[in-house]
Enzyme design. Structure first.
Site, PDB file in Angstrom:
ATOM      1  N   SER A 121      -5.451  -3.181   5.158  1.00  0.00           N
ATOM      2  CA  SER A 121      -5.270  -2.509   3.869  1.00  0.00           C
ATOM      3  C   SER A 121      -6.082  -3.131   2.739  1.00  0.00           C
ATOM      4  O   SER A 121      -5.562  -3.440   1.670  1.00  0.00           O
ATOM      5  CB  SER A 121      -3.784  -2.467   3.494  1.00  0.00           C
ATOM      6  OG  SER A 121      -3.069  -1.738   4.440  1.00  0.00           O
ATOM      7  N   ASP A 167       1.604  -0.133   1.865  1.00  0.00           N
ATOM      8  CA  ASP A 167       0.506  -1.084   1.711  1.00  0.00           C
ATOM      9  C   ASP A 167       0.483  -1.685   0.314  1.00  0.00           C
ATOM     10  O   ASP A 167       0.372  -2.903   0.141  1.00  0.00           O
ATOM     11  CB  ASP A 167      -0.824  -0.391   2.001  1.00  0.00           C
ATOM     12  CG  ASP A 167      -0.921   0.114   3.420  1.00  0.00           C
ATOM     13  OD1 ASP A 167      -0.084  -0.285   4.251  1.00  0.00           O
ATOM     14  OD2 ASP A 167      -1.819   0.924   3.700  1.00  0.00           O
TER      15      ASP A 167
END
Length: 381
Positions: A121, A167
């Site tokens: 991420s 995320d």
């Protein structure tokens, strides 16, 4: 890194910049559950995106990416999506302007050590770092939760990636030696201890990304929505998959479509596994946690069908190794990394052996990435 990015900033811009770092993330368990309204168990890791930022005296934005060796300059009132890293930054600016926040032009340098394409991420870390930095620079008074939502909205609307909040939440709320049990529906969360005691979290990067990943992701979302709606029609009190039972799926979804049943069954079982994993973490039972990682991979591979040959190969290669407590594919699937819990003194030899075998089998290089948990987005002092 602070000295490096400050030096690079002064090569391209003037001023004494604020420096912010934002971590990448792993997810211990709870894969593909975030957009299905269930729980996830992410942790921030010690791989970061760094941004250095200072105000300008005009309404222009100046950007420089160290990794891409690329400069961008654009007027504040003329921002639009592009096909490069600036989209993630300008998407955050766009969200702030849409919400009525007053900001002027700024200069920013971006650097980092999150491996791109490994499923850690990096884009969410960048958006989180930018949101945090702009909030600090212009004293906007935005809460951490709203920073999460701004970063997530920037990716979903400006960059066009319809992601959940996991995320960004992990990047902004991370705490060292902890994982976050996050309810992706209500956004309520609590921290769970992660005591590894002689073991480490190790990622093996397949260095492959199969082309059907994005289209398959959308199909899985649609299949789960279809299955959940079938249950809702009969049980109006059901809101998310947290409310669904295996028996309901067997009775009402399996006769309708076996593939949709498999997708939904995986989600319900993964929510169960995550709740049990939290109990194991509280007890410090890494052995039991590891078994659940293997069970999750089996579900992702056979029921949710988002694995691939390379990922399955890496899991099968370590499954009988007593020095590996557990392993599973991590992220969207069809490539990326496996997450492994490995005894510290065995990491190097296992990595070497596995790299040789993997290259022989696939003709691909295997990257080993050891990670530790980390605090979330913060000013670098």
């Amino acid at each position: 890194m602070k000295a490096k990015i400050a030096s690079i900033f002064n090569q391209h811009f003037e001023g004494n910049p604020l420096i912010v770092r934002s971590p990448g993330r792993i997810n211990i368990i709870g894969e593909h559950v975030d957009y299905n309204g269930g729980y996830v168990l992410p942790a921030a890791i010690d791989k970061y995106i760094y941004v250095a930022i200072s105000k300008r005296n005009d309404d222009r934005i100046g950007l420089y990416s160290v990794n891409f060796e690329s400069s961008v300059e654009i007027a504040l009132n003329d921002i639009k999506p592009s096909n490069d890293y600036s989209t993630y930054i300008l998407g955050v600016v766009d969200q702030l302007l849409q919400r009525g926040f007053s900001i002027s032009g700024f200069n920013m340098v971006i650097d980092g050590d999150i491996p791109v394409g490994a499923g850690l991420s990096s884009s969410a870390a960048l958006e989180s770092a930018v949101a945090f930095a702009l909030n600090e620079l212009f004293q906007l008074g935005i809460s951490r939760l709203d920073l999460v939502l701004i970063a997530q909205k920037a990716e979903s609307t400006f960059a066009g990636v319809h992601c959940g909040v996991m995320d960004m939440f992990a990047s902004i709320y991370g705490v060292k030696d902890s994982v976050i049990k996050l309810d992706c529906d209500s956004l309520l969360f609590e921290y769970m201890p992660l005591k590894l005691d002689g073991y480490s979290l190790v990622l093996f990067n397949t260095n492959v990304k199969h082309s059907l990943a994005s289209s398959a992701y959308n199909v899985r979302r649609e299949q789960c929505e279809t299955g959940l709606n079938l249950i809702k029609q009969i049980f109006p009190d059901v809101k998310t998959f947290k409310d669904v039972t295996e028996n309901q799926l067997t009775t009402y979804v399996l006769p309708y479509d076996k593939e949709i049943f498999n997708r939904c069954f995986y989600v319900v079982k993964e929510i169960q596994r995550l709740n049990e994993a939290c109990q194991f973490l509280q007890k410090g039972d890494l052995q039991a946690l590891g078994k659940h990682l293997y069970a999750t991979h089996e579900g992702l591979s056979k029921e949710y069908d988002v694995s691939c040959f390379e990922l399955d190969y890496l899991i099968n290669a370590v499954k009988s190794n007593p020095n590996v407590l557990g392993a599973r594919m991590m992220g969207g699937g069809f490539g990326g990394c496996t997450l492994n819990i490995i005894k510290n003194e065995e990491i190097d030899s296992l990595s070497n052996d596995l790299s040789l075998a993997y290259e022989k089998e696939t003709r691909l290089i295997l990257d080993t990435i050891k990670v530790n948990t980390s605090n979330g987005t913060e000013l670098v002092t």
